[in-house]
Write a protein that holds these residues in place. Structure first.
Motif, mmCIF file in Angstrom:
data_model
loop_
_atom_site.group_PDB
_atom_site.id
_atom_site.type_symbol
_atom_site.label_atom_id
_atom_site.label_comp_id
_atom_site.label_asym_id
_atom_site.label_seq_id
_atom_site.Cartn_x
_atom_site.Cartn_y
_atom_site.Cartn_z
ATOM 1 N N ARG A 6 0.926 -1.091 -0.032
ATOM 2 C CA ARG A 6 0.018 0.222 0.204
ATOM 3 C C ARG A 6 0.840 1.223 0.004
ATOM 4 O O ARG A 6 0.545 2.321 -0.526
ATOM 5 C CB ARG A 6 -1.002 -0.019 1.116
ATOM 6 C CG ARG A 6 -1.823 1.227 1.355
ATOM 7 C CD ARG A 6 -2.919 1.124 2.519
ATOM 8 N NE ARG A 6 -3.646 -0.033 2.498
ATOM 9 C CZ ARG A 6 -4.829 -0.006 1.821
ATOM 10 N NH1 ARG A 6 -5.209 0.624 1.042
ATOM 11 N NH2 ARG A 6 -5.415 -0.958 1.662
ATOM 12 N N GLY A 7 1.958 1.177 0.718
ATOM 13 C CA GLY A 7 2.689 2.459 0.887
ATOM 14 C C GLY A 7 3.597 2.687 -0.706
ATOM 15 O O GLY A 7 3.636 3.877 -0.744
ATOM 16 N N ALA A 8 3.862 1.492 -1.111
ATOM 17 C CA ALA A 8 4.593 1.520 -2.554
ATOM 18 C C ALA A 8 3.501 2.222 -3.735
ATOM 19 O O ALA A 8 3.877 2.916 -4.336
ATOM 20 C CB ALA A 8 4.969 0.487 -2.996
ATOM 21 N N VAL A 9 2.273 1.614 -3.714
ATOM 22 C CA VAL A 9 1.352 2.181 -4.378
ATOM 23 C C VAL A 9 0.996 3.667 -4.165
ATOM 24 O O VAL A 9 0.950 4.625 -5.041
ATOM 25 C CB VAL A 9 0.061 1.418 -4.319
ATOM 26 C CG1 VAL A 9 -1.031 2.091 -5.137
ATOM 27 C CG2 VAL A 9 0.324 -0.185 -4.869
ATOM 28 N N ALA A 10 0.865 4.024 -2.771
ATOM 29 C CA ALA A 10 0.416 5.413 -2.531
ATOM 30 C C ALA A 10 1.612 6.350 -3.040
ATOM 31 O O ALA A 10 1.278 7.465 -3.414
ATOM 32 C CB ALA A 10 0.139 5.515 -0.976
ATOM 33 N N SER A 11 2.563 5.940 -2.955
ATOM 34 C CA SER A 11 4.138 6.701 -3.343
ATOM 35 C C SER A 11 4.139 7.020 -4.848
ATOM 36 O O SER A 11 4.767 7.824 -5.227
ATOM 37 C CB SER A 11 5.404 6.309 -2.808
ATOM 38 O OG SER A 11 5.500 5.238 -3.316
ATOM 39 N N GLY A 12 3.369 6.103 -5.563
ATOM 40 C CA GLY A 12 3.584 6.374 -7.039
ATOM 41 C C GLY A 12 4.559 5.376 -7.695
ATOM 42 O O GLY A 12 5.052 5.256 -8.741
ATOM 43 N N LEU A 13 5.101 4.564 -6.701
ATOM 44 C CA LEU A 13 6.098 3.678 -7.176
ATOM 45 C C LEU A 13 5.801 2.534 -7.880
ATOM 46 O O LEU A 13 6.260 2.042 -8.965
ATOM 47 C CB LEU A 13 7.237 2.921 -6.035
ATOM 48 C CG LEU A 13 8.371 2.258 -6.282
ATOM 49 C CD1 LEU A 13 9.300 2.869 -7.124
ATOM 50 C CD2 LEU A 13 9.043 1.797 -5.039
ATOM 51 N N LEU A 14 4.707 1.992 -7.524
ATOM 52 C CA LEU A 14 4.038 0.799 -7.880
ATOM 53 C C LEU A 14 2.622 1.086 -8.099
ATOM 54 O O LEU A 14 2.003 1.737 -7.966
ATOM 55 C CB LEU A 14 4.018 -0.587 -6.859
ATOM 56 C CG LEU A 14 5.402 -1.182 -6.508
ATOM 57 C CD1 LEU A 14 5.106 -2.107 -5.564
ATOM 58 C CD2 LEU A 14 6.255 -1.452 -7.681
ATOM 59 N N VAL A 15 1.984 0.125 -9.216
ATOM 60 C CA VAL A 15 0.762 0.252 -9.570
ATOM 61 C C VAL A 15 0.086 -1.084 -9.596
ATOM 62 O O VAL A 15 0.885 -2.016 -10.130
ATOM 63 C CB VAL A 15 0.560 1.042 -11.123
ATOM 64 C CG1 VAL A 15 1.312 0.310 -12.186
ATOM 65 C CG2 VAL A 15 -1.017 0.949 -11.403
ATOM 66 N N GLU A 16 -1.034 -1.278 -9.405
ATOM 67 C CA GLU A 16 -1.701 -2.715 -9.310
ATOM 68 C C GLU A 16 -2.376 -2.812 -10.627
ATOM 69 O O GLU A 16 -3.732 -2.134 -10.827
ATOM 70 C CB GLU A 16 -2.786 -2.948 -8.111
ATOM 71 C CG GLU A 16 -3.218 -4.126 -7.871
ATOM 72 C CD GLU A 16 -4.151 -4.302 -6.648
ATOM 73 O OE1 GLU A 16 -4.526 -5.566 -6.047
ATOM 74 O OE2 GLU A 16 -4.565 -3.265 -6.038
#
Length: 257
Positions: A6-16
């Protein structure tokens, strides 16, 4: 794991991209992170990814080959490249077939099947120089190993790649060599396929009578052994040659239809 994702997605690093499927938002980030890893870390990650893909029954041979290479499992890389290139050609994914075949050739440069796959894929994608280079190596190795079946297959492909490159003298030379090899082939199926290739070479050079001769030979042998694809190929070559004869256009059209 959920909290970290969730932190990685929220930061824009990852996308689901799909439920439970995550990708890097930008390749630059992925490359930067991968480049910061120690070699041992990279190998372990690739090894884990390869095992995970296999555990799920993945058919993504490009990913499997890439992770096998990253893990240093080169036999697995070559096997995945070979299988993937074969399947990609069957499905019409010619660029992927070429990429996979050439990945495999980085480790197994004398593998005849990979050379055959690379030659065909490069021809289909219009990469004439690469097709000729792979085809010439394939042909040379087949002759060195006295493998007449591979020699005939390589000659058939080199005829086509030479034609696409506008090298008609080379096309004629490869055709003559294939004609000479036909009687040395071990079975009638291979002879029928070689005959159909010879018929195609003559048809493409608008040599009508020679096309009739070799197409009829190929069709007769194909019908005797229930080789439907060869029979159809022979009909196409003869029908196309008939279309070049003003007095036989109707017959040629009927045969093609």
């Amino acid at each position: 794991l959920i909290r970290l994702l969730r932190g990685a997605v929220a930061s824009g690093l990852l996308v689901e991209t799909d439920p439970d499927v995550f990708s890097f938002h930008h390749d630059i980030a992925r490359e930067a992170i991968e480049g910061s890893l120690l070699g041992r870390e990279q190998r372990r990650l690739h090894d884990a990814a390869l095992d995970a893909l296999r555990a799920t029954g993945s058919r993504d041979h490009l990913a499997l080959a890439r992770h096998a290479r990253g893990a240093g499992r080169y036999d697995d890389m070559v096997a995945e490249a070979r299988t993937g290139a074969r399947e990609s050609l069957r499905l019409g994914s010619t660029y992927q077939a070429r990429h996979l075949a050439e990945i495999g050739l980085t480790e197994a440069e004398d593998d005849l099947e990979l050379l055959a796959l690379a030659t065909r894929a490069c021809w289909l994608t219009g990469q004439h120089d690469d097709a000729a280079a792979h085809g010439d190596r394939w042909l040379r190795l087949a002759r060195e190993r006295d493998d007449v079946s591979e020699e005939a297959a390589a000659l058939s492909m080199r005829m086509r790649t030479a034609r696409e490159a506008g090298a008609l003298a080379d096309m004629a030379r490869f055709t003559d060599a294939l004609v000479e090899a036909i009687d040395r082939l071990p079975d009638d199926e291979q002879r029928a396929r070689a005959m159909a290739a010879v018929a195609q070479s003559y048809m493409l050079r608008e040599q009508v009578e020679a096309t009739y001769e070799w197409a009829d030979k190929a069709r007769a042998l194909a019908e005797a052994h229930d080789l439907d694809d060869v029979r159809l190929a022979a009909m196409v070559e003869k029908g196309s040659a008939l279309m070049l004869d003003f007095d036989a256009v109707d017959e040629g059209r009927q045969l093609l239809e």
